[in-house]
Design a protein around this motif. Structure first.
Motif, PDB file in Angstrom:
ATOM      1  N   TRP A 171       0.803  -1.226   0.000  1.00 25.35           N
ATOM      2  CA  TRP A 171       0.000   0.000   0.000  1.00 25.35           C
ATOM      3  C   TRP A 171       0.834   1.273   0.000  1.00 25.35           C
ATOM      4  O   TRP A 171       1.860   1.355   0.669  1.00 25.35           O
ATOM      5  CB  TRP A 171      -0.897   0.035   1.244  1.00 25.35           C
ATOM      6  CG  TRP A 171      -1.902  -1.067   1.252  1.00 25.35           C
ATOM      7  CD1 TRP A 171      -1.804  -2.250   1.907  1.00 25.35           C
ATOM      8  CD2 TRP A 171      -3.146  -1.098   0.554  1.00 25.35           C
ATOM      9  NE1 TRP A 171      -2.918  -3.012   1.670  1.00 25.35           N
ATOM     10  CE2 TRP A 171      -3.757  -2.330   0.849  1.00 25.35           C
ATOM     11  CE3 TRP A 171      -3.800  -0.192  -0.280  1.00 25.35           C
ATOM     12  CZ2 TRP A 171      -4.994  -2.690   0.332  1.00 25.35           C
ATOM     13  CZ3 TRP A 171      -5.036  -0.545  -0.780  1.00 25.35           C
ATOM     14  CH2 TRP A 171      -5.618  -1.784  -0.491  1.00 25.35           C
ATOM     15  N   ASN A 195      -5.408  -5.360 -10.191  1.00 24.01           N
ATOM     16  CA  ASN A 195      -4.770  -4.980  -8.931  1.00 24.01           C
ATOM     17  C   ASN A 195      -3.843  -6.088  -8.422  1.00 24.01           C
ATOM     18  O   ASN A 195      -2.767  -5.801  -7.896  1.00 24.01           O
ATOM     19  CB  ASN A 195      -5.816  -4.601  -7.887  1.00 24.01           C
ATOM     20  CG  ASN A 195      -6.389  -3.227  -8.137  1.00 24.01           C
ATOM     21  OD1 ASN A 195      -5.660  -2.271  -8.353  1.00 24.01           O
ATOM     22  ND2 ASN A 195      -7.702  -3.129  -8.105  1.00 24.01           N
ATOM     23  N   LEU A 228      -0.729  -0.160  -4.103  1.00 25.02           N
ATOM     24  CA  LEU A 228      -2.132   0.214  -4.240  1.00 25.02           C
ATOM     25  C   LEU A 228      -2.418   1.465  -3.406  1.00 25.02           C
ATOM     26  O   LEU A 228      -1.814   1.675  -2.359  1.00 25.02           O
ATOM     27  CB  LEU A 228      -3.027  -0.924  -3.760  1.00 25.02           C
ATOM     28  CG  LEU A 228      -2.833  -2.283  -4.439  1.00 25.02           C
ATOM     29  CD1 LEU A 228      -3.706  -3.338  -3.759  1.00 25.02           C
ATOM     30  CD2 LEU A 228      -3.130  -2.200  -5.917  1.00 25.02           C
ATOM     31  N   ARG A 239      -9.663  -2.653  -5.004  1.00 25.41           N
ATOM     32  CA  ARG A 239      -8.404  -2.786  -4.271  1.00 25.41           C
ATOM     33  C   ARG A 239      -8.623  -3.561  -2.964  1.00 25.41           C
ATOM     34  O   ARG A 239      -7.784  -4.368  -2.562  1.00 25.41           O
ATOM     35  CB  ARG A 239      -7.796  -1.404  -3.983  1.00 25.41           C
ATOM     36  CG  ARG A 239      -7.407  -0.665  -5.259  1.00 25.41           C
ATOM     37  CD  ARG A 239      -6.621   0.604  -4.991  1.00 25.41           C
ATOM     38  NE  ARG A 239      -7.295   1.609  -4.197  1.00 25.41           N
ATOM     39  CZ  ARG A 239      -8.120   2.539  -4.673  1.00 25.41           C
ATOM     40  NH1 ARG A 239      -8.416   2.573  -5.964  1.00 25.41           N
ATOM     41  NH2 ARG A 239      -8.670   3.439  -3.867  1.00 25.41           N
ATOM     42  N   ASP A 287      -8.139   9.591  -6.901  1.00 24.03           N
ATOM     43  CA  ASP A 287      -9.111   8.824  -6.122  1.00 24.03           C
ATOM     44  C   ASP A 287     -10.248   9.701  -5.597  1.00 24.03           C
ATOM     45  O   ASP A 287     -11.382   9.236  -5.459  1.00 24.03           O
ATOM     46  CB  ASP A 287      -8.432   8.138  -4.931  1.00 24.03           C
ATOM     47  CG  ASP A 287      -7.447   7.065  -5.352  1.00 24.03           C
ATOM     48  OD1 ASP A 287      -7.568   6.549  -6.478  1.00 24.03           O
ATOM     49  OD2 ASP A 287      -6.552   6.748  -4.551  1.00 24.03           O
ATOM     50  N   CYS A 293      -8.948  -7.201  -3.822  1.00 23.89           N
ATOM     51  CA  CYS A 293      -7.602  -7.679  -4.134  1.00 23.89           C
ATOM     52  C   CYS A 293      -6.851  -8.002  -2.847  1.00 23.89           C
ATOM     53  O   CYS A 293      -6.271  -9.082  -2.713  1.00 23.89           O
ATOM     54  CB  CYS A 293      -6.859  -6.621  -4.954  1.00 23.89           C
ATOM     55  SG  CYS A 293      -5.089  -6.898  -5.096  1.00 23.89           S
ATOM     56  N   SER A 294      -6.874  -7.086  -1.887  1.00 26.02           N
ATOM     57  CA  SER A 294      -6.134  -7.304  -0.641  1.00 26.02           C
ATOM     58  C   SER A 294      -6.698  -8.496   0.123  1.00 26.02           C
ATOM     59  O   SER A 294      -5.952  -9.242   0.760  1.00 26.02           O
ATOM     60  CB  SER A 294      -6.132  -6.048   0.228  1.00 26.02           C
ATOM     61  OG  SER A 294      -7.384  -5.821   0.809  1.00 26.02           O
ATOM     62  N   GLY A 296     -12.177   2.383  -3.959  1.00 29.75           N
ATOM     63  CA  GLY A 296     -11.240   1.334  -3.588  1.00 29.75           C
ATOM     64  C   GLY A 296     -11.830  -0.049  -3.388  1.00 29.75           C
ATOM     65  O   GLY A 296     -11.154  -0.931  -2.859  1.00 29.75           O
TER      66      GLY A 296
END
Length: 124
Positions: free
Chosen positions: A12, A76, A86, A106, A20, A109-110, A103
């Motif tokens: 991150w 991502n 990210l 994202r 954003d 993805c995490s 987000g």
């Protein structure tokens, strides 16, 4: 990237990317009147970056985990594999749930990297 090498610092960025905030405002204008959305985004810009677990953010948002095959989630995941970081997630407290202003992909993805991932976010 191996799970053992996954850390907040190598996944991150410390601060959200400038693009954003307009993306968050576009989304929030679907839920709120434009002036209210603009105010929330201004508050997000000033808010400190805090850390929350990906599993907790996802649960509080009441959104489904997007499939790993989702094109943006896949992109991502590829970024992370290429050691690109990210951007933190932008969040707003709703009446009974958490609103992911920017987000969502994202976050998913995490979660696939590890559900216990520490995720930097801004919360208002």
């Amino acid at each position: 990237m191996k799970k053992s090498t996954l850390t907040q610092d190598n996944i991150w960025m410390k601060e959200p990317e400038e693009h954003d905030f307009p993306a968050a405002q576009d989304y929030l204008e679907l839920l709120l009147v434009p002036d209210a959305a603009k105010k929330i985004v201004e508050d997000l810009k000033k808010a400190p970056t805090i850390i929350k677990k990906s599993k907790d953010i996802l649960r509080a948002s009441r959104l489904p985990l997007l499939p790993e095959t989702n094109i943006q989630v896949k992109e991502n995941l590829k970024k992370v594999q290429k050691n690109k970081k990210l951007s933190p997630i932008l969040l707003m407290r709703g009446q009974n749930d958490l609103i992911i202003a920017d987000g969502y992909h994202r976050l998913c993805c995490s979660y696939y990297l590890t559900e216990d991932m520490d995720v930097p976010c801004r919360l208002v």
